[in-house]
Design a protein around this motif. Structure first.
Motif, PDB file in Angstrom:
ATOM      1  N   LEU A  93       0.822  -1.205   0.000  1.00 19.65           N
ATOM      2  CA  LEU A  93       0.000   0.000   0.000  1.00 19.65           C
ATOM      3  C   LEU A  93       0.859   1.260   0.000  1.00 19.65           C
ATOM      4  O   LEU A  93       1.936   1.300   0.597  1.00 19.65           O
ATOM      5  CB  LEU A  93      -0.930   0.021   1.214  1.00 19.65           C
ATOM      6  CG  LEU A  93      -2.059  -1.004   1.244  1.00 19.65           C
ATOM      7  CD1 LEU A  93      -2.943  -0.781   2.470  1.00 19.65           C
ATOM      8  CD2 LEU A  93      -2.888  -0.957  -0.024  1.00 19.65           C
ATOM      9  N   GLY A  94       0.354   2.291  -0.666  1.00 15.09           N
ATOM     10  CA  GLY A  94       1.066   3.565  -0.702  1.00 15.09           C
ATOM     11  C   GLY A  94       0.136   4.745  -0.564  1.00 15.09           C
ATOM     12  O   GLY A  94       0.478   5.871  -0.944  1.00 15.09           O
ATOM     13  N   GLY A  95      -1.042   4.520   0.010  1.00 14.57           N
ATOM     14  CA  GLY A  95      -2.036   5.589   0.076  1.00 14.57           C
ATOM     15  C   GLY A  95      -1.623   6.751   0.957  1.00 14.57           C
ATOM     16  O   GLY A  95      -1.859   7.918   0.608  1.00 14.57           O
ATOM     17  N   THR A  96      -1.009   6.477   2.089  1.00  9.12           N
ATOM     18  CA  THR A  96      -0.633   7.556   2.995  1.00  9.12           C
ATOM     19  C   THR A  96       0.517   8.379   2.426  1.00  9.12           C
ATOM     20  O   THR A  96       0.506   9.615   2.476  1.00  9.12           O
ATOM     21  CB  THR A  96      -0.251   6.988   4.372  1.00  9.12           C
ATOM     22  OG1 THR A  96      -1.389   6.300   4.906  1.00  9.12           O
ATOM     23  CG2 THR A  96       0.163   8.098   5.327  1.00  9.12           C
ATOM     24  N   SER A  97       1.518   7.714   1.861  1.00 14.49           N
ATOM     25  CA  SER A  97       2.619   8.451   1.228  1.00 14.49           C
ATOM     26  C   SER A  97       2.106   9.278   0.055  1.00 14.49           C
ATOM     27  O   SER A  97       2.583  10.401  -0.182  1.00 14.49           O
ATOM     28  CB  SER A  97       3.695   7.474   0.750  1.00 14.49           C
ATOM     29  OG  SER A  97       4.311   6.828   1.845  1.00 14.49           O
ATOM     30  N   LEU A  98       1.149   8.734  -0.690  1.00 12.23           N
ATOM     31  CA  LEU A  98       0.565   9.454  -1.818  1.00 12.23           C
ATOM     32  C   LEU A  98      -0.063  10.771  -1.378  1.00 12.23           C
ATOM     33  O   LEU A  98       0.230  11.838  -1.935  1.00 12.23           O
ATOM     34  CB  LEU A  98      -0.483   8.564  -2.498  1.00 12.23           C
ATOM     35  CG  LEU A  98      -1.394   9.234  -3.531  1.00 12.23           C
ATOM     36  CD1 LEU A  98      -0.589   9.671  -4.744  1.00 12.23           C
ATOM     37  CD2 LEU A  98      -2.521   8.277  -3.944  1.00 12.23           C
ATOM     38  N   THR A 149      -4.487   6.277  -6.499  1.00 12.09           N
ATOM     39  CA  THR A 149      -5.445   5.653  -5.588  1.00 12.09           C
ATOM     40  C   THR A 149      -5.823   4.276  -6.118  1.00 12.09           C
ATOM     41  O   THR A 149      -5.960   3.312  -5.345  1.00 12.09           O
ATOM     42  CB  THR A 149      -6.695   6.530  -5.436  1.00 12.09           C
ATOM     43  OG1 THR A 149      -6.326   7.781  -4.839  1.00 12.09           O
ATOM     44  CG2 THR A 149      -7.746   5.853  -4.569  1.00 12.09           C
ATOM     45  N   ALA A 150      -5.972   4.186  -7.445  1.00 11.33           N
ATOM     46  CA  ALA A 150      -6.246   2.880  -8.049  1.00 11.33           C
ATOM     47  C   ALA A 150      -5.045   1.953  -7.931  1.00 11.33           C
ATOM     48  O   ALA A 150      -5.160   0.808  -7.475  1.00 11.33           O
ATOM     49  CB  ALA A 150      -6.640   3.061  -9.509  1.00 11.33           C
ATOM     50  N   SER A 290      -9.542  10.351  -1.775  1.00 15.21           N
ATOM     51  CA  SER A 290      -8.690   9.172  -1.891  1.00 15.21           C
ATOM     52  C   SER A 290      -8.730   8.330  -0.622  1.00 15.21           C
ATOM     53  O   SER A 290      -8.811   7.092  -0.675  1.00 15.21           O
ATOM     54  CB  SER A 290      -7.247   9.602  -2.193  1.00 15.21           C
ATOM     55  OG  SER A 290      -6.379   8.489  -2.230  1.00 15.21           O
ATOM     56  N   ARG A 291      -8.671   8.980   0.529  1.00 14.43           N
ATOM     57  CA  ARG A 291      -8.703   8.236   1.797  1.00 14.43           C
ATOM     58  C   ARG A 291     -10.056   7.547   1.992  1.00 14.43           C
ATOM     59  O   ARG A 291     -10.115   6.418   2.497  1.00 14.43           O
ATOM     60  CB  ARG A 291      -8.410   9.173   2.969  1.00 14.43           C
ATOM     61  CG  ARG A 291      -7.076   9.887   2.878  1.00 14.43           C
ATOM     62  CD  ARG A 291      -5.909   8.929   2.714  1.00 14.43           C
ATOM     63  NE  ARG A 291      -5.614   8.193   3.923  1.00 14.43           N
ATOM     64  CZ  ARG A 291      -4.749   7.180   3.988  1.00 14.43           C
ATOM     65  NH1 ARG A 291      -4.123   6.774   2.893  1.00 14.43           N
ATOM     66  NH2 ARG A 291      -4.517   6.572   5.134  1.00 14.43           N
ATOM     67  N   ARG A 292     -11.134   8.201   1.600  1.00 14.48           N
ATOM     68  CA  ARG A 292     -12.454   7.578   1.704  1.00 14.48           C
ATOM     69  C   ARG A 292     -12.549   6.356   0.793  1.00 14.48           C
ATOM     70  O   ARG A 292     -13.066   5.302   1.187  1.00 14.48           O
ATOM     71  CB  ARG A 292     -13.542   8.588   1.338  1.00 14.48           C
ATOM     72  CG  ARG A 292     -13.731   9.704   2.362  1.00 14.48           C
ATOM     73  CD  ARG A 292     -14.729  10.727   1.842  1.00 14.48           C
ATOM     74  NE  ARG A 292     -14.938  11.800   2.813  1.00 14.48           N
ATOM     75  CZ  ARG A 292     -15.598  12.920   2.539  1.00 14.48           C
ATOM     76  NH1 ARG A 292     -16.108  13.115   1.328  1.00 14.48           N
ATOM     77  NH2 ARG A 292     -15.742  13.846   3.468  1.00 14.48           N
TER      78      ARG A 292
END
Length: 317
Positions: A93-98, A149-150, A290-292
């Motif tokens: 996962l890389g959502g937080t860094s994104l 996000t995808a 994106s977080r949602r």
């Protein structure tokens, strides 16, 4: 605890670890894989597709085989399976860094520091920032948040739901190779063809799931649905346009148009042409969205994995 429940627990723990700690700054497994893949490429590179296909198969196959071996060894006990799922989920996962990178650029733009924003943009995407103004950088950030996000969240979780920890890690290997050799350039036009096409294939389900979840999370779902269904296939990428068009409608902005990647210029169709241009404030809106979407993807894929195991895996045992 069933195997399905152990994997689900590990997935939630890995997602929470990414939300709390983001990517480790040193020794990240994806970076180590990238370094190994780079060394291999220097040895096997040839200017034709067969060499690139063999390179892709070797890199992805090594990751998949290693992940399967770990899954068979650690997955015999619930604690081991949960730990493996947590580690694999956090790794891919890389959502937080994104969103952190996007917000860093947003703060620079809000402060009027265009130089800092230009310097930081390559950390988020491959565009040439030298000639971009503030509005163009903001648009690039929103588009990158949508596409990643995808790639960095939903697709990874989707492959975890389908194939457990091996699916998570193999997907990240494919996606990393595409970023390394899948782009159009004289060196990789043929050698990177297999990596790019494989990334298109494995990214297909998660891109559509991203769009659907974006519609569900949108402040105005009807607008997000309309723009996605009308413009999602206009993008030259079979997958990126799905997320970007849905984000355009969800945030209420116009995306697409002319892009510059070094010496290469692309003229892409406009997504959400009737909507307003992107502003700096839209970066935060895109990050929140994106977080949602990531949270919805976690719930959806965990439930999907449990259901698949119940249907095809001896009741999830």
């Amino acid at each position: 605890m069933t195997r399905a429940a152990a994997f689900a627990l590990g997935s939630v723990a890995g997602y929470a670890a990414d939300a709390r700690f983001a990517d480790p700054r040193r020794g990240h497994p994806v970076a180590l894989f990238g370094s190994a893949a780079t060394r291999l490429e220097r040895r096997v590179w040839r200017d034709h597709r067969a060499a690139g296909a063999g390179y892709t198969a070797l890199c992805v196959g090594a990751v998949a085989a290693g992940a399967l071996a770990l899954d068979r060894t650690l997955g015999r006990r619930p604690a081991g399976r949960a730990a493996l799922a947590a580690a694999a989920t956090w790794t891919v996962l890389g959502g937080t860094s994104l969103t952190r990178e996007a917000r860093t650029i947003g703060r620079s733009l809000a402060a009027g520091d265009l130089t800092a924003a230009r310097e930081r943009l390559p950390h988020l995407c491959g565009r040439d920032p030298s000639a971009l103004d503030g509005q163009q950088i903001a648009r690039a950030v929103v588009e990158s948040v949508a596409e990643n996000t995808a790639d960095a969240v939903v697709n990874a979780l989707a492959w975890g739901a389908l194939a457990g920890a091996p699916g998570l890690l193999a997907f990240r290997a494919v996606n990393t190779l595409d970023a390394m050799v899948g782009h159009r350039s004289p060196r990789y036009a043929r050698f990177g063809w297999a990596s790019a096409r494989l990334d298109d294939v494995v990214g297909w389900p998660g891109a559509r799931l991203t769009a659907l979840l974006t519609v569900a999370a949108a402040p105005e779902p009807r607008t997000a649905w309309r723009v996605w269904r009308r413009d999602g296939s206009a993008h030259p990428s079979p997958n990126a346009g799905q997320a970007e068009s849905a984000f355009a409608g969800a945030v209420g902005v116009r995306l697409g148009g002319t892009l510059r990647y070094g010496e290469r210029v692309e003229h892409r169709p406009v997504l959400g042409a009737e909507l307003r241009p992107v502003t700096v404030d839209d970066i935060e809106r895109a990050c929140t969205l994106s977080r949602r979407v990531g949270a919805l993807a976690l719930g959806t894929t965990v439930a999907g994995h449990v259901l698949l195991r119940m249907l095809f895996g001896r009741g999830g045992a």
